[in-house]
Design a protein around this motif. Sequence first.
Motif, mmCIF file in Angstrom:
data_model
loop_
_atom_site.group_PDB
_atom_site.id
_atom_site.type_symbol
_atom_site.label_atom_id
_atom_site.label_comp_id
_atom_site.label_asym_id
_atom_site.label_seq_id
_atom_site.Cartn_x
_atom_site.Cartn_y
_atom_site.Cartn_z
ATOM 1 N N LEU A 41 0.826 -1.202 0.000
ATOM 2 C CA LEU A 41 0.000 0.000 0.000
ATOM 3 C C LEU A 41 0.861 1.252 0.000
ATOM 4 C CD1 LEU A 41 -2.954 0.894 0.073
ATOM 5 C CD2 LEU A 41 -2.791 0.965 2.550
ATOM 6 N N ASN A 44 2.969 1.107 -3.804
ATOM 7 C CA ASN A 44 2.138 1.288 -4.999
ATOM 8 C C ASN A 44 0.670 1.120 -4.599
ATOM 9 O OD1 ASN A 44 1.033 1.404 -7.526
ATOM 10 N ND2 ASN A 44 2.451 -0.060 -8.449
ATOM 11 N N PRO A 45 0.022 2.203 -4.140
ATOM 12 C CA PRO A 45 -1.337 2.074 -3.613
ATOM 13 C C PRO A 45 -2.362 1.613 -4.639
ATOM 14 C CG PRO A 45 -0.523 4.324 -3.372
ATOM 15 C CD PRO A 45 0.550 3.525 -4.007
ATOM 16 N N LYS A 46 -2.232 2.057 -5.886
ATOM 17 C CA LYS A 46 -3.211 1.694 -6.912
ATOM 18 C C LYS A 46 -3.197 0.180 -7.157
ATOM 19 C CE LYS A 46 -4.533 2.856 -11.640
ATOM 20 N NZ LYS A 46 -4.182 3.633 -12.825
ATOM 21 N N LYS A 47 -2.014 -0.386 -7.298
ATOM 22 C CA LYS A 47 -1.874 -1.817 -7.522
ATOM 23 C C LYS A 47 -2.327 -2.611 -6.299
ATOM 24 C CE LYS A 47 1.612 -5.178 -8.868
ATOM 25 N NZ LYS A 47 3.021 -5.375 -9.189
ATOM 26 N N SER A 48 -2.023 -2.098 -5.121
ATOM 27 C CA SER A 48 -2.392 -2.765 -3.885
ATOM 28 C C SER A 48 -3.908 -2.866 -3.731
ATOM 29 C CB SER A 48 -1.801 -2.022 -2.700
ATOM 30 O OG SER A 48 -2.177 -2.608 -1.502
ATOM 31 N N VAL A 49 -4.612 -1.785 -4.000
ATOM 32 C CA VAL A 49 -6.071 -1.793 -3.897
ATOM 33 C C VAL A 49 -6.675 -2.707 -4.957
ATOM 34 C CG1 VAL A 49 -8.126 -0.360 -4.158
ATOM 35 C CG2 VAL A 49 -6.202 0.460 -2.816
ATOM 36 N N TYR A 50 -6.131 -2.671 -6.173
ATOM 37 C CA TYR A 50 -6.610 -3.543 -7.248
ATOM 38 C C TYR A 50 -6.462 -5.013 -6.845
ATOM 39 C CZ TYR A 50 -6.833 -5.991 -11.695
ATOM 40 O OH TYR A 50 -7.167 -6.862 -12.694
ATOM 41 N N ASN A 51 -5.289 -5.373 -6.327
ATOM 42 C CA ASN A 51 -5.039 -6.759 -5.940
ATOM 43 C C ASN A 51 -5.943 -7.201 -4.794
ATOM 44 O OD1 ASN A 51 -3.110 -7.281 -7.868
ATOM 45 N ND2 ASN A 51 -1.419 -6.620 -6.567
#
Length: 71
Positions: A41, A44-51
Amino acid sequence: MKFGIRKPNITKSFKARTTDRLKRSIKKSLNPFYGTKGMGLVKNPKKSVYNKVYRKTSIGLFSLFKKIFKG
C-alpha cells in the motif's frame, strides 16, 4: 477486473513454492521492510487496492477443489 474462477499458472506456482529461505533471509537483512504487512500500500497504492479487490472477488481453482472435497 476478473470475477469468478482464476486460471492457475503452473510456472508461477512452482516459483512461489521453490523460492528458498536463504534468498528471503538475505532480502530481509538488506531491506528491513521486505515482507512486512502493508508495504504494498505504501509502495504502490493503486496496484495494492486492485489486488485486494481481485483476491476478494475471484477464487482459485485449487482452493475451489479444497472446498468441494473438504465437505
